[in-house]
Design a protein around this motif. Structure first.
Motif, PDB file in Angstrom:
ATOM      1  N   ARG A  41      -9.118 -32.124   5.080  1.00 33.24           N
ATOM      2  CA  ARG A  41     -10.252 -31.270   5.413  1.00 33.24           C
ATOM      3  C   ARG A  41      -9.822 -29.802   5.510  1.00 33.24           C
ATOM      4  O   ARG A  41     -10.548 -28.905   5.098  1.00 33.24           O
ATOM      5  N   LEU A  42      -8.606 -29.586   6.047  1.00 32.31           N
ATOM      6  CA  LEU A  42      -8.088 -28.224   6.147  1.00 32.31           C
ATOM      7  C   LEU A  42      -7.918 -27.610   4.756  1.00 32.31           C
ATOM      8  O   LEU A  42      -8.240 -26.437   4.540  1.00 32.31           O
ATOM      9  N   ILE A  43      -7.409 -28.399   3.813  1.00 33.37           N
ATOM     10  CA  ILE A  43      -7.246 -27.907   2.436  1.00 33.37           C
ATOM     11  C   ILE A  43      -8.596 -27.506   1.851  1.00 33.37           C
ATOM     12  O   ILE A  43      -8.748 -26.442   1.235  1.00 33.37           O
TER      13      ILE A  43
ATOM     14  N   GLU B 201      -5.160 -39.689  10.648  1.00 28.70           N
ATOM     15  CA  GLU B 201      -4.282 -38.581  11.014  1.00 28.70           C
ATOM     16  C   GLU B 201      -4.147 -37.564   9.887  1.00 28.70           C
ATOM     17  O   GLU B 201      -4.103 -36.365  10.116  1.00 28.70           O
ATOM     18  N   ASP B 202      -4.056 -38.062   8.644  1.00 30.65           N
ATOM     19  CA  ASP B 202      -3.891 -37.166   7.497  1.00 30.65           C
ATOM     20  C   ASP B 202      -5.219 -36.617   6.985  1.00 30.65           C
ATOM     21  O   ASP B 202      -5.240 -35.644   6.217  1.00 30.65           O
TER      22      ASP B 202
ATOM     23  N   THR C  61     -10.278 -39.945   0.851  1.00 29.61           N
ATOM     24  CA  THR C  61     -10.748 -41.342   0.873  1.00 29.61           C
ATOM     25  C   THR C  61      -9.600 -42.338   0.898  1.00 29.61           C
ATOM     26  O   THR C  61      -9.824 -43.530   1.144  1.00 29.61           O
ATOM     27  N   ALA C  62      -8.368 -41.849   0.654  1.00 30.45           N
ATOM     28  CA  ALA C  62      -7.249 -42.787   0.536  1.00 30.45           C
ATOM     29  C   ALA C  62      -6.222 -42.652   1.655  1.00 30.45           C
ATOM     30  O   ALA C  62      -5.217 -43.363   1.656  1.00 30.45           O
TER      31      ALA C  62
ATOM     32  N   ALA D 225      -9.061 -32.534  -5.683  1.00 35.23           N
ATOM     33  CA  ALA D 225      -7.956 -33.424  -5.350  1.00 35.23           C
ATOM     34  C   ALA D 225      -7.931 -33.741  -3.863  1.00 35.23           C
ATOM     35  O   ALA D 225      -7.658 -34.889  -3.456  1.00 35.23           O
ATOM     36  N   ALA D 226      -8.226 -32.754  -3.032  1.00 31.64           N
ATOM     37  CA  ALA D 226      -8.254 -32.980  -1.577  1.00 31.64           C
ATOM     38  C   ALA D 226      -9.364 -33.956  -1.201  1.00 31.64           C
ATOM     39  O   ALA D 226      -9.193 -34.790  -0.300  1.00 31.64           O
ATOM     40  N   GLN D 227     -10.496 -33.887  -1.890  1.00 24.54           N
ATOM     41  CA  GLN D 227     -11.584 -34.823  -1.613  1.00 24.54           C
ATOM     42  C   GLN D 227     -11.182 -36.250  -1.966  1.00 24.54           C
ATOM     43  O   GLN D 227     -11.511 -37.200  -1.242  1.00 24.54           O
ATOM     44  N   LEU D 228     -10.474 -36.408  -3.089  1.00 23.40           N
ATOM     45  CA  LEU D 228     -10.017 -37.746  -3.478  1.00 23.40           C
ATOM     46  C   LEU D 228      -9.001 -38.293  -2.479  1.00 23.40           C
ATOM     47  O   LEU D 228      -9.029 -39.479  -2.106  1.00 23.40           O
ATOM     48  N   LEU D 229      -8.092 -37.422  -2.026  1.00 16.52           N
ATOM     49  CA  LEU D 229      -7.094 -37.857  -1.054  1.00 16.52           C
ATOM     50  C   LEU D 229      -7.726 -38.266   0.264  1.00 16.52           C
ATOM     51  O   LEU D 229      -7.234 -39.176   0.952  1.00 16.52           O
TER      52      LEU D 229
END
Length: 374
Positions: A172-174, A166-167, A161-162, A155-159
Motif C-alpha cells: 500500500r505504501l508503494i 504484514e507485507d 493479493t499474494a 506490480a504493487a497491486q498484484l503483490l
C-alpha cells in the motif's frame, strides 16, 4: 506670488503620483504633497517641525544631494538610494531628483521615485524565465516517469493479493507513493500547457466572491475574510477559471499562514491605479496595468531570505509543500500580461496583482485589448 497661484501649484503637486517635498535653507520640510505625507508616514505639519535629517537614515545620500544642489545651484539626480529605516519601513529603494528654486535662495525641491516596483517587475521577468525552464522539465517528466510509475503501481497491486497482512502495508505504501509522484508530475504538466488562453471580460468581484465562498466552506471556515472593493472597477481581460485558481491559491496560502490564530484575518481588496505602466521587453510599447487586486493576511509574514525567490519553482515555506503553487500563480498572471509582487513584514503579507483592463471591442477583442493597454 499670489495666493491663488500658490493654491494652484499645491493642487498640481498633489496630483503628481510621487512624493514631492520642498526643503528650506534650514533643512526643514516646508512643503509636502499628499504622496510625501504617505511616504514619510507623517502629516505636512509634523514634517515641518524637524529637520529632514530626523526622517531619513543617518548619513543618507539624500542630505548630501540637497547640499550639492544648494552649492552648485543646479539640479542633480541620485539613483537606487536605500533610505530604509524603522520609520519609513524596509525595502525603501528610491531614485532622487532634486532641483533648486531660483526665487527662494537655499530652497530645494526633491521628488522621490520608488524603485521597489520596478525591481519587482524585473524579478517577475525572472520568474517567467524560471517557469519556462520548468515547462521543459515537466514535458520530459510526464513522458519518462508516468509510464514506469504505472507499471510499478500495477506490480504493487498484484503483490498485495499474494502477500500476508504484514507485507500488505508495504505494498500500500508503494501505491500511495507512486500516486503522490504522479500527482506531482500532473501539477508540473500544467507548466507545459502552451495553448492560447481563452479570455473574456471578467468581473473580478464575482471571481473573488466565488473564491471567498469556497474558502469559508472549507479551509478558511474559522478565519475572518474582509472585503475592500472598488465597485466601479472595469472588467479584466482574463480567463475566469484561471483567475479563480490564482486567488484560491493565494487565499489558501494566507489561511495556512494564519493557522489557528484567533485574530487571523484575510483582506481581499481591489483598486484602480492609473499611473502604473511597464515596458514590453524588445519593443517600444508600454502597457498600462491599472487594476490592482490584493490578498492580505495579518500572519507572521514570509522569511526575509525567501521573499526574493518566493515565486521560483520548488521554493516552499511549508514542510511538505511542492513549491509549485506560487510558481503557477506567477505563470498565469504573466500570461495574462500582468505582474505579481509580495510585500511581507512581521505584521502580515500582501500579494498584489496588477493587470490590464478591458474595453468593449471595436474590431476584434485581442486587437482592441492591445490598443487599449499600450
Amino acid at each position: 506670488m499670489s495666493q491663488s497661484a500658490i493654491n494652484s501649484a499645491a493642487l498640481i503637486l498633489n496630483a503628481i503620483r510621487h512624493p514631492v517635498i520642498m526643503v528650506d535653507t534650514d533643512g526643514r520640510i516646508v512643503f509636502a504633497n499628499a504622496d510625501a505625507e504617505d511616504f514619510f508616514r507623517s502629516s505636512a505639519s509634523l514634517l515641518s517641525r524637524d529637520p529632514i535629517e530626523r526622517f531619513v537614515p543617518f548619513g543618507s545620500p539624500l542630505i548630501t544631494l540637497i547640499n550639492q544642489v544648494r552649492e552648485r545651484r543646479a539640479p542633480f539626480n541620485e539613483y537606487r538610494v536605500d533610505i530604509s529605516s524603522p520609520r519609513l519601513g524596509t525595502d525603501r529603494l528610491v531614485d532622487l531628483h532634486a532641483s533648486p528654486i531660483a526665487e527662494i535662495p537655499g530652497a530645494v525641491v526633491v521628488m522621490f521615485q520608488e524603485r521597489s516596483m520596478a525591481d519587482k517587475i524585473d524579478r517577475q521577468m525572472t520568474h517567467r524565465g524560471a517557469a519556462r525552464s520548468v515547462t521543459g522539465l515537466a514535458a520530459m517528466l510526464a513522458h519518462e516517469i508516468k509510464n514506469p510509475l504505472s507499471g510499478i503501481r500495477g506490480a504493487a497491486q498484484l503483490l498485495e493479493t499474494a502477500v500476508g497482512d504484514e507485507d500488505r502495508a508495504l505494498t500500500r505504501l508503494i501505491q500511495d507513493e507512486t500516486d503522490r509522484i504522479v500527482s506531482l508530475v500532473d501539477r508540473m504538466e500544467i507548466f507545459s500547457d502552451e495553448r492560447p488562453i481563452d479570455r473574456h471580460p471578467v468581473n473580478i468581484h464575482v471571481v473573488l466572491d466565488h473564491v471567498k465562498a469556497i474558502a469559508r466552506n472549507g479551509f478558511a471556515s474559522r478565519i475572518k475574510i474582509v472585503e475592500d472593493y472598488d465597485p466601479s472597477l472595469p472588467p479584466v481581460f482574463a480567463n475566469r477559471d484561471q483567475l479563480i485558481q490564482v486567488f484560491l491559491n493565494l487565499v489558501k496560502n494566507a489561511a495556512e499562514a494564519l493557522g489557528n490564530e484567533p485574530s487571523g484575518e484575510i483582506t481581499l481588496s481591489t483598486a484602480f491605479r492609473p499611473g502604473m505602466r511597464i515596458a514590453v521587453p524588445g519593443t517600444q510599447d508600454r502597457i498600462s496595468l491599472p487594476l490592482e487586486f490584493c490578498v492580505h493576511d495579518n500572519g507572521p509574514g514570509v522569511k526575509e531570505d525567501i521573499r526574493p525567490i518566493l515565486f521560483d519553482p520548488f521554493i516552499s515555506t511549508k514542510q511538505n509543500g511542492s513549491g509549485l503553487g506560487l510558481a503557477l500563480v506567477a505563470k498565469i498572471v504573466g500570461e495574462h500580461g500582468g505582474v505579481i509582487e509580495c510585500d511581507s513584514t512581521g505584521r502580515g503579507t500582501t500579494f498584489r496583482i496588477l493587470m490590464p483592463t478591458w474595453r468593449e471591442p471595436r474590431g476584434g477583442a485581442e486587437r482592441d485589448y492591445q490598443e487599449f493597454t499600450t
